[in-house]
Design a protein around this motif. Structure first.
Motif, PDB file in Angstrom:
ATOM      1  N   SER A 283      16.441   8.052   1.187  1.00  0.00           N
ATOM      2  CA  SER A 283      15.174   8.517   1.777  1.00  0.00           C
ATOM      3  C   SER A 283      14.284   9.091   0.680  1.00  0.00           C
ATOM      4  N   VAL A 284      13.023   8.690   0.695  1.00  0.00           N
ATOM      5  CA  VAL A 284      12.069   9.045  -0.356  1.00  0.00           C
ATOM      6  C   VAL A 284      10.796   9.594   0.290  1.00  0.00           C
ATOM      7  N   HIS A 285      10.359  10.767  -0.172  1.00  0.00           N
ATOM      8  CA  HIS A 285       9.102  11.348   0.299  1.00  0.00           C
ATOM      9  C   HIS A 285       8.064  11.258  -0.800  1.00  0.00           C
ATOM     10  N   THR A 286       6.898  10.668  -0.473  1.00  0.00           N
ATOM     11  CA  THR A 286       5.788  10.572  -1.416  1.00  0.00           C
ATOM     12  C   THR A 286       4.646  11.446  -0.890  1.00  0.00           C
ATOM     13  N   PRO A 287       4.443  12.624  -1.478  1.00  0.00           N
ATOM     14  CA  PRO A 287       3.477  13.584  -0.919  1.00  0.00           C
ATOM     15  C   PRO A 287       2.017  13.186  -1.087  1.00  0.00           C
TER      16      PRO A 287
ATOM     17  N   PRO B 286       0.819  -1.212   0.000  1.00  0.00           N
ATOM     18  CA  PRO B 286       0.000   0.000   0.000  1.00  0.00           C
ATOM     19  C   PRO B 286       0.854   1.265   0.000  1.00  0.00           C
ATOM     20  N   ALA B 287       0.375   2.274  -0.694  1.00  0.00           N
ATOM     21  CA  ALA B 287       1.085   3.551  -0.747  1.00  0.00           C
ATOM     22  C   ALA B 287       1.177   4.179   0.643  1.00  0.00           C
ATOM     23  N   LEU B 288       2.119   5.106   0.786  1.00  0.00           N
ATOM     24  CA  LEU B 288       2.342   5.798   2.049  1.00  0.00           C
ATOM     25  C   LEU B 288       2.235   7.303   1.814  1.00  0.00           C
ATOM     26  N   PRO B 289       1.035   7.800   1.483  1.00  0.00           N
ATOM     27  CA  PRO B 289       0.893   9.223   1.150  1.00  0.00           C
ATOM     28  C   PRO B 289       1.281  10.129   2.315  1.00  0.00           C
ATOM     29  N   GLY B 290       2.111  11.116   2.001  1.00  0.00           N
ATOM     30  CA  GLY B 290       2.547  12.078   3.007  1.00  0.00           C
ATOM     31  C   GLY B 290       3.706  11.627   3.854  1.00  0.00           C
ATOM     32  N   ALA B 291       4.164  10.382   3.681  1.00  0.00           N
ATOM     33  CA  ALA B 291       5.232   9.838   4.519  1.00  0.00           C
ATOM     34  C   ALA B 291       6.588   9.941   3.824  1.00  0.00           C
ATOM     35  N   SER B 292       7.622   9.709   4.616  1.00  0.00           N
ATOM     36  CA  SER B 292       8.984   9.562   4.094  1.00  0.00           C
ATOM     37  C   SER B 292       9.494   8.184   4.491  1.00  0.00           C
ATOM     38  N   VAL B 293      10.154   7.514   3.565  1.00  0.00           N
ATOM     39  CA  VAL B 293      10.730   6.195   3.822  1.00  0.00           C
ATOM     40  C   VAL B 293      12.247   6.320   3.767  1.00  0.00           C
ATOM     41  N   ARG B 294      12.908   5.796   4.784  1.00  0.00           N
ATOM     42  CA  ARG B 294      14.381   5.793   4.819  1.00  0.00           C
ATOM     43  C   ARG B 294      14.853   4.350   4.645  1.00  0.00           C
ATOM     44  N   ASN B 295      15.372   4.055   3.455  1.00  0.00           N
ATOM     45  CA  ASN B 295      15.872   2.727   3.110  1.00  0.00           C
ATOM     46  C   ASN B 295      17.353   2.621   3.449  1.00  0.00           C
ATOM     47  N   VAL B 296      17.731   1.545   4.103  1.00  0.00           N
ATOM     48  CA  VAL B 296      19.130   1.293   4.468  1.00  0.00           C
ATOM     49  C   VAL B 296      19.679   0.247   3.512  1.00  0.00           C
ATOM     50  N   VAL B 297      20.713   0.586   2.742  1.00  0.00           N
ATOM     51  CA  VAL B 297      21.277  -0.322   1.750  1.00  0.00           C
ATOM     52  C   VAL B 297      22.781  -0.440   1.961  1.00  0.00           C
ATOM     53  N   HIS B 298      23.346  -1.592   1.586  1.00  0.00           N
ATOM     54  CA  HIS B 298      24.740  -1.927   1.884  1.00  0.00           C
ATOM     55  C   HIS B 298      25.553  -2.015   0.596  1.00  0.00           C
TER      56      HIS B 298
END
Length: 437
Positions: free
Chosen positions: A160-164, A65-77
């Motif tokens: 980090s990605v923000h989906t408004p 499901p979408a995360l409208p208005g949120a920011s996701v911080r992905n940790v990658v190696h």
């Protein structure tokens, strides 16, 4: 010049434009932007110091499901480092245009693998043709402009990605074995402290790759596989998937012989049929051939075809599919190493009939010269007293996947010399033709 070639060059031109400030900064360090497409058929991957190299990958496995208005911080190696980076974001499995309000790239604070905190002063804005925000059409991937950030090998990055707004189903990689974070409200992509990232998740959202520029690395190697390659059974937040451990082995080589390692594993994935993610055959372009600097791939697929529903009872069908993978890879100058299918005796899906199929497929991998080289993973991890089972020391308890010790055994089985220029296998006329989908 043909009209087709001229059209392709004109079409690619906007994708090569880099914002002026970033271009000036990268020029000062000798970096230049490259075309953002894979080499054409028959063209070997370029591995000079001015080339892009893949350092990390996560294959798109489905949607959430979408995360409208949120920011996701992905940790990658990362597997290899460089003096600049670019980010690959995906709306490949989405059904509506994806609006990205802002994206940032940063180094994770050292010594905190399960933390959303960024190293002080490392947060960088990620742009797309100079713009901070961008819309990605449904079914498409996007590669960012170069980001002026020195990226170490074997380090954690924060994407980090923000989906408004609600852009429909979010393309994600379900089984990250890595703690990632959500800030439920607002654009928190530039935040160093990570204090707003109060929700922990174990999936990667939108991000499917990171490339580095200026690494002395000898191209990249893609591990194409299922849950075993995805790391199921290994320790979370530890980067003990076998491709990570292979990358650690490769860092012992001289820099010019050290490729990046890209993990294109998807839990539940199959070679022949779509299911948990697109089948291995249908995702070759997106997850292998479009990646930066690919010179070799390691294929470990087939157990889910044998034990899944509908089950694959004809070993020749898997052999034909392997041959198609090899033909398509060789057309792009890519070496292919084939891994034998590992045991799963004791698992709920095990039957003697399926075991016979696994044994027949492994015999073909070992003796029919399908691949440029063979990694006999089955032999490395099976219990000599019960060859249809994994050694107990490698078994996390489900009799199918591998704990950290088992992942290490898999990584150690790869002959580093096999990750070289392709050697076309001799034709085997027993193989039936299989058309690409």
């Amino acid at each position: 010049m043909s009209r087709a070639i001229m059209f392709r060059r004109l079409w690619r031109l906007p994708r090569l434009l880099v914002p002026l400030a970033t271009a000036l900064l990268l020029t000062a360090t000798g970096a230049t932007a490259e075309a953002r497409s894979a080499p054409g058929p028959g063209a070997p991957a370029r591995t000079r110091a001015g080339a892009w190299t893949g350092t990390w990958e996560a294959a798109a496995s489905g949607t959430a499901p979408a995360l409208p208005g949120a920011s996701v911080r992905n940790v990658v190696h990362t597997s290899v480092g460089g003096r600049a980076a670019r980010v690959r974001l995906s709306n490949r499995l989405g059904t509506a245009p994806l609006r990205l309000g802002s994206v940032t790239l940063a180094l994770q604070r050292p010594g905190e693998p399960g933390s959303p905190r960024a190293r002080a002063g490392s947060v960088r804005a990620v742009t797309f043709a100079g713009a901070r925000s961008v819309t990605v059409p449904a079914g498409r991937d996007l590669v960012s402009d170069p980001v002026a950030l020195r990226v170490p090998a074997g380090a954690n990055l924060l994407v980090s990605v923000h989906t408004p707004a609600d852009s429909g189903p979010a393309t994600y990689h379900r089984s990250a074995l890595q703690t990632n974070f959500i800030a439920p409200l607002g654009d928190r992509t530039a935040e160093e402290s990570g204090a707003a990232y109060t929700v922990a998740v174990d999936s990667w959202y939108y991000v499917t790759g990171v490339d580095v520029l200026g690494a002395p690395a000898a191209g990249s190697v893609v591990a194409l596989g299922d849950s075993i390659t995805d790391g199921t059974g290994s320790s979370p937040d530890a980067n003990h998937r076998w491709p990570d451990l292979l990358a650690a082995r490769l860092r012992g080589l001289p820099a010019h012989r050290r490729p990046g390692v890209l993990n294109a594993g998807i839990s539940g994935n199959r070679l022949l049929l779509d299911g948990r993610g697109p089948s291995a055959l249908t995702r070759l372009d997106a997850d292998v051939f479009s990646r930066a600097g690919v010179r070799a791939m390691i294929v470990l697929e087939g157990v889910n075809d044998i034990k899944g529903t509908p089950e694959q009872t004809d070993p020749c069908a898997l052999e034909d599919a392997y041959r198609l993978v090899v033909r398509r890879a060789h057309a792009r100058g890519i070496t292919v190493v084939g891994g034998t299918i590992t045991p799963y005796g004791g698992h709920a899906a095990y039957t003697p009939a399926r075991e016979a199929v696994r044994q027949a497929v492994n015999a073909a991998i070992r003796t029919h010269r399908i691949f440029d080289a063979v990694a006999d993973l089955d032999a490395a991890v099976r219990d000599p007293a019960h060859p249809d089972r994994i050694l107990p020391a490698y078994d996390p308890g489900d009799h199918l996947h591998f704990n950290d010790a088992g992942m290490s055994a898999l990584a150690d089985t790869i002959d580093l010399r096999s990750l070289s220029a392709p050697r076309t296998p001799a034709p085997d006329h027993r193989a039936r033709p299989l058309s690409p989908r």
